[in-house]
Design a protein around this motif. Structure first.
Motif, PDB file in Angstrom:
ATOM      1  N   LEU A   1       0.862  -1.181   0.000  1.00 12.40           N
ATOM      2  CA  LEU A   1       0.000   0.000   0.000  1.00 12.40           C
ATOM      3  C   LEU A   1       0.896   1.229   0.000  1.00 12.40           C
ATOM      4  N   ARG A   2       0.368   2.318  -0.529  1.00 13.41           N
ATOM      5  CA  ARG A   2       1.077   3.586  -0.438  1.00 13.41           C
ATOM      6  C   ARG A   2       0.161   4.611   0.207  1.00 13.41           C
ATOM      7  N   LEU A   3       0.627   5.162   1.295  1.00 16.92           N
ATOM      8  CA  LEU A   3      -0.094   6.230   1.971  1.00 16.92           C
ATOM      9  C   LEU A   3       0.424   7.578   1.498  1.00 16.92           C
ATOM     10  N   SER A   4      -0.484   8.538   1.406  1.00 19.62           N
ATOM     11  CA  SER A   4      -0.116   9.898   1.017  1.00 19.62           C
ATOM     12  C   SER A   4      -0.560  10.871   2.094  1.00 19.62           C
ATOM     13  N   CYS A   5       0.216  11.915   2.271  1.00 22.64           N
ATOM     14  CA  CYS A   5      -0.113  12.965   3.229  1.00 22.64           C
ATOM     15  C   CYS A   5       0.127  14.308   2.549  1.00 22.64           C
ATOM     16  N   ALA A   6      -0.953  15.001   2.241  1.00 17.79           N
ATOM     17  CA  ALA A   6      -0.852  16.321   1.641  1.00 17.79           C
ATOM     18  C   ALA A   6      -0.832  17.369   2.744  1.00 17.79           C
ATOM     19  N   ALA A   7       0.215  18.179   2.747  1.00 22.51           N
ATOM     20  CA  ALA A   7       0.411  19.145   3.825  1.00 22.51           C
ATOM     21  C   ALA A   7       0.273  20.574   3.310  1.00 22.51           C
ATOM     22  N   SER A   8      -0.266  21.431   4.156  1.00 24.40           N
ATOM     23  CA  SER A   8      -0.380  22.842   3.820  1.00 24.40           C
ATOM     24  C   SER A   8      -0.362  23.668   5.096  1.00 24.40           C
ATOM     25  N   GLY A   9      -0.061  24.955   4.944  1.00 29.90           N
ATOM     26  CA  GLY A   9      -0.163  25.860   6.068  1.00 29.90           C
ATOM     27  C   GLY A   9       1.095  26.056   6.876  1.00 29.90           C
ATOM     28  N   PHE A  10       2.241  25.565   6.381  1.00 33.03           N
ATOM     29  CA  PHE A  10       3.473  25.787   7.128  1.00 33.03           C
ATOM     30  C   PHE A  10       3.843  27.266   7.075  1.00 33.03           C
ATOM     31  N   THR A  11       4.161  27.830   8.210  1.00 29.78           N
ATOM     32  CA  THR A  11       4.554  29.236   8.269  1.00 29.78           C
ATOM     33  C   THR A  11       6.006  29.416   8.681  1.00 29.78           C
ATOM     34  N   LEU A  12       6.662  28.346   9.065  1.00 34.02           N
ATOM     35  CA  LEU A  12       8.070  28.405   9.406  1.00 34.02           C
ATOM     36  C   LEU A  12       8.878  27.740   8.301  1.00 34.02           C
ATOM     37  N   ASP A  13      10.197  27.944   8.319  1.00 30.43           N
ATOM     38  CA  ASP A  13      11.018  27.526   7.187  1.00 30.43           C
ATOM     39  C   ASP A  13      11.262  26.027   7.120  1.00 30.43           C
TER      40      ASP A  13
ATOM     41  N   ALA B   1      11.252   2.866  12.116  1.00 28.26           N
ATOM     42  CA  ALA B   1      11.186   1.931  13.228  1.00 28.26           C
ATOM     43  C   ALA B   1      11.817   0.612  12.802  1.00 28.26           C
ATOM     44  N   ASP B   2      12.426  -0.089  13.725  1.00 29.58           N
ATOM     45  CA  ASP B   2      13.076  -1.354  13.398  1.00 29.58           C
ATOM     46  C   ASP B   2      12.110  -2.343  12.750  1.00 29.58           C
ATOM     47  N   SER B   3      10.870  -2.294  13.163  1.00 31.65           N
ATOM     48  CA  SER B   3       9.885  -3.260  12.679  1.00 31.65           C
ATOM     49  C   SER B   3       9.530  -3.072  11.206  1.00 31.65           C
ATOM     50  N   VAL B   4       9.869  -1.914  10.646  1.00 36.68           N
ATOM     51  CA  VAL B   4       9.499  -1.659   9.250  1.00 36.68           C
ATOM     52  C   VAL B   4      10.706  -1.443   8.340  1.00 36.68           C
ATOM     53  N   LYS B   5      11.896  -1.443   8.898  1.00 40.25           N
ATOM     54  CA  LYS B   5      13.092  -1.236   8.076  1.00 40.25           C
ATOM     55  C   LYS B   5      13.197  -2.293   6.991  1.00 40.25           C
ATOM     56  N   GLY B   6      13.500  -1.829   5.789  1.00 50.25           N
ATOM     57  CA  GLY B   6      13.609  -2.746   4.659  1.00 50.25           C
ATOM     58  C   GLY B   6      12.295  -3.032   3.973  1.00 50.25           C
ATOM     59  N   ARG B   7      11.183  -2.633   4.588  1.00 50.86           N
ATOM     60  CA  ARG B   7       9.863  -2.869   3.997  1.00 50.86           C
ATOM     61  C   ARG B   7       9.146  -1.578   3.641  1.00 50.86           C
ATOM     62  N   PHE B   8       9.318  -0.550   4.453  1.00 54.83           N
ATOM     63  CA  PHE B   8       8.645   0.734   4.243  1.00 54.83           C
ATOM     64  C   PHE B   8       9.648   1.772   3.756  1.00 54.83           C
ATOM     65  N   THR B   9       9.162   2.678   2.918  1.00 56.08           N
ATOM     66  CA  THR B   9       9.994   3.782   2.443  1.00 56.08           C
ATOM     67  C   THR B   9       9.211   5.077   2.501  1.00 56.08           C
ATOM     68  N   ILE B  10       9.788   6.067   3.157  1.00 60.14           N
ATOM     69  CA  ILE B  10       9.172   7.390   3.201  1.00 60.14           C
ATOM     70  C   ILE B  10       9.824   8.275   2.156  1.00 60.14           C
ATOM     71  N   SER B  11       9.024   9.106   1.514  1.00 60.83           N
ATOM     72  CA  SER B  11       9.568  10.019   0.512  1.00 60.83           C
ATOM     73  C   SER B  11       8.713  11.279   0.487  1.00 60.83           C
TER      74      SER B  11
ATOM     75  N   ASN C   1       3.958  19.281  -2.001  1.00 58.81           N
ATOM     76  CA  ASN C   1       3.820  19.326  -0.534  1.00 58.81           C
ATOM     77  C   ASN C   1       3.197  18.052   0.001  1.00 58.81           C
ATOM     78  N   THR C   2       3.688  16.950  -0.502  1.00 59.90           N
ATOM     79  CA  THR C   2       3.115  15.652  -0.141  1.00 59.90           C
ATOM     80  C   THR C   2       4.223  14.702   0.301  1.00 59.90           C
ATOM     81  N   VAL C   3       3.918  13.944   1.329  1.00 58.69           N
ATOM     82  CA  VAL C   3       4.828  12.913   1.831  1.00 58.69           C
ATOM     83  C   VAL C   3       4.147  11.564   1.638  1.00 58.69           C
TER      84      VAL C   3
END
Length: 132
Positions: free
Chosen positions: A18-30, A61-71, A77-79
């Motif tokens: 599965l791939r989860l997406s997180c769309a972010a907005s509203g950051f006011t700091l750098d 987390a150790d439990s997800v290393k090698g299986r999950f990838t964050i990008s 503005n999406t993670v």
């Protein structure tokens, strides 16, 4: 005010992806750190993976290393959290969370620690169920 909108959860068989997406907005700091946390019934919320905006450093987390990838896709503005080889124990509600800072150093540290107590903005959560 930071807003986070998650998507991509669902039901998948063991070994699936599965791939989860997180769309972010509203950051006011750098600088900021964004992470994925999860909470299973009867368990504490735990950090799964985090990434900082400063240098893209990541935590897993150790439990997800090698299986999950964050990008991240800065233009959108999406993670993302790509989850492969899913196991039944990955079943949980997954939350996207963020913390902003005017300090590059602090954003890097927050991303590297990936502790939910440090993150002040949260999405609504998305359910991930791994079951046959």
């Amino acid at each position: 005010q930071v807003q986070l909108v998650e998507s991509g959860g669902g039901l998948v068989q063991p070994g699936g992806s599965l791939r989860l997406s997180c769309a972010a907005s509203g950051f006011t700091l750098d600088y900021y750190a964004i992470g994925w946390f999860r909470q299973a019934p009867g368990k504490e919320r735990e950090g799964v993976s985090c990434i900082s905006s400063s240098d893209g450093s990541t935590y897993y987390a150790d439990s997800v290393k090698g299986r999950f990838t964050i990008s991240r896709d800065n233009a959108k503005n999406t993670v993302y959290l790509q989850m492969n080889s899913l196991k039944p124990e990955d079943t949980a509600v997954y939350y996207c969370a963020a913390v902003a800072s005017n300090s590059l150093w602090r954003a890097t540290i927050l991303g590297a620690r990936c502790r939910y107590a440090d993150f002040g903005s949260w999405g609504q959560g998305t359910q991930v169920t791994v079951s046959s």
